[in-house]
Design an enzyme around this catalytic site. Structure first.
Site, PDB file in Angstrom:
ATOM      1  N   GLY A 122      33.266  38.909  59.462  1.00  0.00           N
ATOM      2  CA  GLY A 122      32.175  38.259  60.188  1.00  0.00           C
ATOM      3  C   GLY A 122      30.792  38.757  59.812  1.00  0.00           C
ATOM      4  N   TRP A 129      40.772  30.863  64.219  1.00  0.00           N
ATOM      5  CA  TRP A 129      39.636  30.292  64.962  1.00  0.00           C
ATOM      6  C   TRP A 129      39.105  31.267  66.007  1.00  0.00           C
ATOM      7  CZ3 TRP A 129      41.198  24.470  66.163  1.00  0.00           C
ATOM      8  CH2 TRP A 129      41.348  23.801  64.940  1.00  0.00           C
ATOM      9  N   GLY A 180      38.049  33.648  58.985  1.00  0.00           N
ATOM     10  CA  GLY A 180      37.510  33.435  60.320  1.00  0.00           C
ATOM     11  C   GLY A 180      36.448  32.356  60.309  1.00  0.00           C
ATOM     12  N   GLY A 181      35.195  32.765  60.127  1.00  0.00           N
ATOM     13  CA  GLY A 181      34.058  31.845  60.251  1.00  0.00           C
ATOM     14  C   GLY A 181      34.203  30.556  59.455  1.00  0.00           C
ATOM     15  N   SER A 235      34.877  37.592  55.413  1.00  0.00           N
ATOM     16  CA  SER A 235      33.757  36.812  54.862  1.00  0.00           C
ATOM     17  C   SER A 235      34.133  36.024  53.610  1.00  0.00           C
ATOM     18  CB  SER A 235      32.548  37.727  54.606  1.00  0.00           C
ATOM     19  OG  SER A 235      32.088  38.284  55.827  1.00  0.00           O
TER      20      SER A 235
HETATM   21  C1  PEP Z   1      38.945  37.375  60.459  1.00  0.00           C
HETATM   22  O1  PEP Z   1      38.538  37.367  61.606  1.00  0.00           O
HETATM   23  O2  PEP Z   1      40.143  37.601  60.235  1.00  0.00           O
HETATM   24  C2  PEP Z   1      37.998  37.117  59.386  1.00  0.00           C
HETATM   25  C3  PEP Z   1      38.372  37.369  58.173  1.00  0.00           C
HETATM   26  O3  PEP Z   1      36.766  36.641  59.744  1.00  0.00           O
HETATM   27  P1  PEP Z   1      35.591  36.175  58.743  1.00  0.00           P
HETATM   28  O4  PEP Z   1      36.214  35.265  57.712  1.00  0.00           O
HETATM   29  O5  PEP Z   1      34.621  35.439  59.621  1.00  0.00           O
HETATM   30  O6  PEP Z   1      35.015  37.392  58.138  1.00  0.00           O
END
Ligand code: PEP
Length: 251
Positions: free
Chosen positions: A172, A12, A232-233, A211
């Site tokens: 991200g 998060w 992440g997101g 992502s």
């Molecule tokens: C992360 O921060 O570990 C990540 C993979 O972020 P995102 O999924 O947003 O790319």
């Protein structure tokens, strides 16, 4: 070779407060709390760990921290030790690229954190990954192999380790690595583990992160060396995160 249980872990980051994080945890738990065949982990901010744990009680979702100190106690203002986390979390992210870039964490420090966490019975989710300039120079494999080896210097508890290959350019950005790129690099990670601990190489889970969303997760998970995702997101949206869990799970 024993099958590796897939892992879907949500990071998060510095998002949500106690109230919104608790609400998000409840929703994720309702959607995905009893999906089997996949290890499900959420890593909220430290301040929400207790309330998120309560909100998810009765589910099989595990809780992780986003960072830990390699020091045991003392004059380290603002830091959190493994003994503070013991009993609260099962996992901890170490070496995330944001901490390497923004907080200057070195692979030596990451290795110390991973060792300290594992000694306390907390499984490290150890992140490594190249940035765009390294990839464009054609050095992604050698960079990641070196970074992983350095981040595992002195590490011995192979049963508890999870590795997350996260190319910095994919985090991200909405631009995930292709499944071919992710497979190639997770295989590089597994070969590093094979060199350091031959008997562990086929059992350590190696995740892809960058992502990941419900549109690309199936193809990524279908690759032989990708054992799940660090997210992440998409982990901040209960329905979307639950789709990732469903894609990795067996029901
Ligand atoms: C992360 O921060 O570990 C990540 C993979 O972020 P995102 O999924 O947003 O790319």
């Amino acid at each position: 070779m024993a099958a590796r249980t897939p892992v879907i872990a949500g990071n998060w980051k510095m998002n949500t407060d106690v109230e919104s994080g608790t609400a998000l945890a409840k929703e994720i738990s309702e959607f995905s709390g009893d999906v089997s065949g996949v290890d499900k982990i959420v890593c909220p901010p430290f301040v929400s760990i207790s309330s998120v744990t309560s909100a998810m009680s009765g589910s099989s979702i595990q809780i992780g921290a986003q960072n830990v100190s390699a020091n045991s106690d003392g004059a380290f203002t603002g830091e959190i030790s493994t003994s503070m986390l013991q009993g609260l979390v099962s996992h901890v992210i170490v070496g995330h690229s944001e901490r390497r870039a923004l907080n200057g964490e070195t692979s030596d420090q990451v290795a110390a954190k991973a060792i300290t966490a594992a000694e306390a019975g907390i499984s490290p989710i150890l992140c490594i990954g190249e940035d765009l300039s390294v990839r464009q120079a054609g050095n992604a494999s050698s960079f990641v192999a070196h970074q992983l080896e350095a981040s595992l210097d002195g590490y011995a508890d192979w049963d508890s380790l999870i590795v997350a290959y996260e190319p910095v350019w994919a985090i991200g950005t909405g631009e995930a690595a292709t499944s071919e790129q992710a497979q190639e690099m997770t295989a590089v990670c597994r070969e590093v583990i094979r060199k350091l601990a031959p008997s562990a190489a086929d059992s350590v889970r190696v995740l892809y992160g960058g992502s990941v969303n419900s549109g690309n997760v199936a193809e990524l998970l279908a690759q032989p060396d990708i054992d799940g995702a660090l997210v992440g997101g998409a982990s901040l949206k209960a329905e979307e995160f639950s789709k990732l869990i469903a894609a990795a799970g067996s029901d």
